[in-house]
Design an enzyme around this catalytic site. Structure first.
Site, PDB file in Angstrom:
ATOM      1  N   HIS A   1       0.845  -1.194   0.000  1.00 31.97           N
ATOM      2  CA  HIS A   1       0.000   0.000   0.000  1.00 31.97           C
ATOM      3  C   HIS A   1       0.877   1.239   0.000  1.00 31.97           C
ATOM      4  O   HIS A   1       1.993   1.209   0.510  1.00 31.97           O
ATOM      5  CB  HIS A   1      -0.915  -0.007   1.231  1.00 31.97           C
ATOM      6  CG  HIS A   1      -0.176  -0.255   2.510  1.00 31.97           C
ATOM      7  ND1 HIS A   1       0.195  -1.523   2.908  1.00 31.97           N
ATOM      8  CD2 HIS A   1       0.295   0.596   3.456  1.00 31.97           C
ATOM      9  CE1 HIS A   1       0.845  -1.443   4.051  1.00 31.97           C
ATOM     10  NE2 HIS A   1       0.933  -0.164   4.413  1.00 31.97           N
TER      11      HIS A   1
HETATM   12 ZN   LIG Z   1       2.151   0.751   5.760  1.00 35.10          ZN
END
Ligand SMILES: [Zn+2]
Ligand SMILES: [Zn+2]
Length: 159
Positions: free
Chosen positions: A120
């Site tokens: 992410h």
């Molecule tokens: Zn992270």
């Protein structure tokens, strides 16, 4: 560099109380975006707010696929994730007027990744003199109420 990456370590310490399975995959499957703080869904990736933010408006851009390295991203995923990074920045700019941003990925525990098996990109808005945010807003309840507020505001402006 040390200072730039230190924020994620704070998130790592705070996010120790984990739920079963992958939080990102769970959020994606849940179909309860408000509860899960999912801000935006696109075809291959989505934007979610960080439950343990370094700063107000701390977002993450996450691929739908549970993969542990950016080397596994397809070209389409790469392109779309960067579009979502820009969407996140634009939405934050509209309502929060930050002085700057940290954008980044932590790959592997040694790099400070709290969740190292589902990559992410962090988007962290920064304000001049904000380095003490965590100590001033360390009460979890205050954070979660502030998070819901911020979620609603960002949801209204994200395009
Ligand atoms: Zn992270
Ligand atoms: Zn996952």
């Amino acid at each position: 560099m040390e200072r730039l990456w230190a924020p994620w370590r704070i998130g790592y310490i705070l996010s120790d109380k984990k739920e079963d399975g992958c939080v990102f995959c769970n959020a994606l499957k849940a179909n309860n975006d408000e509860e899960r703080l999912v801000l935006y869904r696109a075809e291959f990736s989505f934007i979610i707010m960080n439950l343990y933010p370094y700063n107000a408006g701390h977002l993450m851009v996450v691929p739908n696929r549970h993969i542990d390295s950016p080397l596994k991203l397809t070209k389409q995923e790469q392109a779309e994730m960067f579009e979502l990074v820009n969407k996140g920045i634009e939405a934050i700019n509209r309502i929060m007027n930050p002085d700057g941003f940290n954008l980044g990925m932590n790959l592997g525990k040694s790099a400070g990744a709290g969740i190292d098996d589902h990559i992410h990109i962090h988007i962290v808005p920064r304000w001049n003199g904000d380095t003490n945010f965590m100590s001033t807003v360390s009460d979890t309840k205050v954070i979660s109420e502030a998070l819901r507020e911020t979620y609603k505001k960002l949801k209204e402006v994200i395009r």
